[in-house]
Design an enzyme around this catalytic site. Structure first.
Site, PDB file in Angstrom:
ATOM      1  CD  GLU A 179      -1.351  14.379   0.532  1.00 39.97           C
ATOM      2  OE1 GLU A 179      -1.532  13.290  -0.031  1.00 39.97           O
ATOM      3  OE2 GLU A 179      -2.294  15.069   0.957  1.00 39.97           O
ATOM      4  CG  HIS A 205       4.830  -5.025  25.316  1.00 35.56           C
ATOM      5  ND1 HIS A 205       5.521  -5.743  26.264  1.00 35.56           N
ATOM      6  CD2 HIS A 205       4.183  -4.036  25.976  1.00 35.56           C
ATOM      7  CE1 HIS A 205       5.270  -5.232  27.464  1.00 35.56           C
ATOM      8  NE2 HIS A 205       4.472  -4.189  27.312  1.00 35.56           N
ATOM      9  CE  LYS A 247      -4.392  10.933  -6.731  1.00 39.53           C
ATOM     10  NZ  LYS A 247      -5.004  12.230  -6.484  1.00 39.53           N
TER      11      LYS A 247
HETATM   12  O1  LIG Z   1     -10.959  14.558  -1.170  1.00 39.62           O
HETATM   13  P1  LIG Z   1     -10.369  14.097  -2.451  1.00 39.62           P
HETATM   14  O2  LIG Z   1     -10.360  15.167  -3.487  1.00 39.62           O
HETATM   15  O3  LIG Z   1     -11.063  12.850  -2.920  1.00 39.62           O
HETATM   16  O4  LIG Z   1      -8.868  13.750  -2.205  1.00 39.62           O
HETATM   17  C1  LIG Z   1      -8.460  12.760  -1.299  1.00 39.62           C
HETATM   18  C2  LIG Z   1      -6.983  12.867  -1.025  1.00 39.62           C
HETATM   19  O5  LIG Z   1      -6.238  12.726  -2.216  1.00 39.62           O
HETATM   20  C3  LIG Z   1      -5.142  13.639  -2.222  1.00 39.62           C
HETATM   21  O6  LIG Z   1      -5.449  14.678  -3.073  1.00 39.62           O
HETATM   22  C4  LIG Z   1      -3.879  13.023  -2.718  1.00 39.62           C
HETATM   23  O7  LIG Z   1      -3.617  11.818  -2.105  1.00 39.62           O
HETATM   24  C5  LIG Z   1      -5.085  14.135  -0.772  1.00 39.62           C
HETATM   25  O8  LIG Z   1      -4.420  15.333  -0.665  1.00 39.62           O
HETATM   26  C6  LIG Z   1      -6.525  14.177  -0.446  1.00 39.62           C
HETATM   27  O9  LIG Z   1      -6.760  14.298   0.913  1.00 39.62           O
END
Ligand SMILES: O=P(O)(O)OC[C@H]1O[C@](O)(CO)[C@@H](O)[C@@H]1O
Length: 529
Positions: A322, A351, A455
């Protein structure tokens, strides 16, 4: 082993005395003194960038944010007295809260001691706590932890079923930095429903870990949850294990959080040294650069030879991918950077996929994590002079050598024991290495614009689903997929529409197909009676 290799081992071995941690880069063939020379100007820049970050610059320009996870373990370094105070207060509060829970001073609303934790969170709000739990939670923790790290109803049902009445004595810790991520919110709603059905009170058992003023924070405040702990704006999710995100579950499980902080702090101190050879994180970043020519051409295969560290690869997957997986560099040029991370544990993986590592695509470098101490006590010899732990040790050495002989590169990190201190030091080492590597390749390691795209589409599909359900209700005799797509004014989305309907039908959610399900051309759909 040849004399030259032994010399190379000594030349490229870093040792941290206090942490008893070795970093061996001798089997990274591309790593040379010349490369180090060539990258020297970039390292000077990387050390400057890091110093600026630590002194409170806007190190995440795209989000206009400071990046302060290093302050968490040494509050004196934070740029303002307010931040220093907030850090200290948050750690004290976490510790006090856990102690009160352990002593039974904080009880359930029905007067029982808390027995379990259900930790709800995803990404950085789950991976660190899961890794640390597996690595160093005591065998008989004061509270046993369970995770909801997905919006999978079957997974949630399974946990609720397994917990049974212990759910009634569980602290429900909802962790979301932003406080608006759908997965943890859904997990929370699912558990709230279970509590309602059983006529239990949710709020007196619920704890929120989130940014002040977030949606989750407001909910927790309005519903009078048992406790709220602040996540700071300047700590990213994937670097939040030593923030309240990691400290709350750790302290509740009886993991000494000051030891975690100490381990990270000790590592931070040496990774601040502006000399590559004296700085293990800079060395690690240099090795990554050498393996993949600064373009991530080789995947990072993480192989901890210790069961308790098997979640390290999942933890690092987020931290590295990320952070480094970016389309554009800091000047807006398309660079498509990243390093792919995977792995489980040795010798188990020997394995599974080590066959390909040795003989197949040479598109990776391994990182062996070696732990010198085999078991706490009670060792015995399974054969004369040989223990089970000796097998584990030689399998690591054997695989490392076999890979090297076939032109496959590897890094080896050795620690004496898996303790809160060494685990936190490993976390701190990788956090810093990611930061340095990002500077070397000139990208922002602290934002994640790519996550948003999926998203957004998911949100649009949910909208479409609502529309479809409304439209179908108006057509009890059914419509073809084409007709339905026309009616919802989304003819270009027909494949998505079909997939929504197929999912609804499989779950008896008011949708029925007429015709043979695999003959999509003539397939009709109608509301289910
Ligand atoms: O803690 P939050 O704001 O729920 O985000 C969870 C995760 O979602 C993200 O923003 C994107 O996947 C991550 O960087 C983060 O750790």
């Amino acid at each position: 082993m040849t004399q030259t290799l032994w010399q190379r081992y000594q030349d490229w071995l870093y040792y941290h005395n206090g942490l008893e941690l070795y970093l061996d880069l001798s089997r990274v063939s591309g790593l040379t003194q010349e490369l180090l020379q060539e990258l020297q100007p970039r390292f000077i820049r990387a050390f400057q960038d890091m110093a600026a970050l630590e002194s409170g610059s806007i190190a995440n320009p795209d989000e206009q944010r400071m990046v302060g996870h290093y302050w968490l373990r040494d509050a004196d370094l934070a740029p303002t007295p307010d931040i220093q105070r907030d850090i200290r207060e948050s750690i004290d509060r976490v510790e006090q809260f856990a102690q009160q829970v352990h002593r039974g001073e904080i009880k359930t609303s029905h007067g029982e001691k808390f027995t379990d934790i259900v930790a709800i969170g995803i990404g950085g709000s789950a991976l660190g706590p899961q890794f640390v739990n597996q690595a160093v939670a005591p065998a008989q923790p004061p509270l046993a932890i369970h995770f909801i790290d997905n919006t999978d109803p079957a997974g949630i049902d399974r946990l609720v079923g397994d917990l049974g009445d212990r759910l009634h004595t569980s602290l429900i810790v909802v962790t979301s930095k932003s406080g608006g991520t759908p997965e943890p919110r859904n997990g929370m709603w699912e558990l709230q429903r279970v509590f309602r059905q059983r006529e239990w009170l949710f709020a007196p058992q619920a704890v929120a870990v989130t940014m002040a003023g977030s949606h989750l924070d407001q909910t927790a405040q309005a519903e009078r949850w048992l406790a709220r702990f602040p996540m700071f704006d300047w700590v990213g999710g994937r670097t939040s294990e030593l923030a309240t995100v990691g400290l709350v579950p750790a302290a509740l499980q009886g993991i000494p959080i000051r030891e975690l902080l100490r381990g990270a702090r000790e590592m931070d101190q040496v990774t601040r040294i502006a000399d590559v050879k004296q700085n293990p994180a800079a060395l690690l970043a240099l090795a990554w650069y050498a393996t993949g020519q600064g373009q991530g051409r080789k995947d990072m295969v993480i192989l901890p030879y210790k069961d308790s560290l098997s979640l390290l690869s999942r933890y690092l997957q987020q931290l590295v991918m990320e952070s480094l997986g970016k389309e554009k560099d800091l000047d807006g040029h398309v660079v498509n950077q990243g390093i792919a991370v995977y792995g489980n544990k040795g010798s188990t993986d020997q394995h599974a996929y080590v066959q390909q590592l040795r003989e197949g695509l040479n598109n990776f470098f391994a990182t062996f994590i070696e732990v010198l101490k085999d078991r706490k006590s009670g060792d015995w010899e399974i054969e004369p002079g040989i223990t089970t732990g000796d097998y584990l040790s030689v399998f690591l050495q054997g695989t490392r050598q076999a890979l090297y002989e076939n032109g496959r590169e590897s890094i080896t990190i050795t620690i004496r024991e898996v303790t809160p201190k060494t685990v936190a030091a490993l976390i701190a080492l990788y956090e810093r290495a990611v930061g340095f590597y990002a500077s070397l390749i000139h990208i922002n390691a602290y934002h994640q614009p790519g996550v948003e795209a999926g998203k957004k589409v998911a949100g649009e599909i949910l909208q479409l689903q609502r529309k479809l359900l409304n439209t179908l209700r108006e057509h009890p005799h059914g419509l073809t997929l084409d007709e339905l797509a026309q009616k919802v004014q989304a003819p270009a989305e027909i494949e998505t529409i079909y997939k929504i309907l197929r999912h609804l039908e499989a779950n008896q959610r008011g949708v029925e197909f007429i015709g043979e399900k695999h003959k999509l051309a003539g397939l009709m759909v109608r509301p289910q009676n």
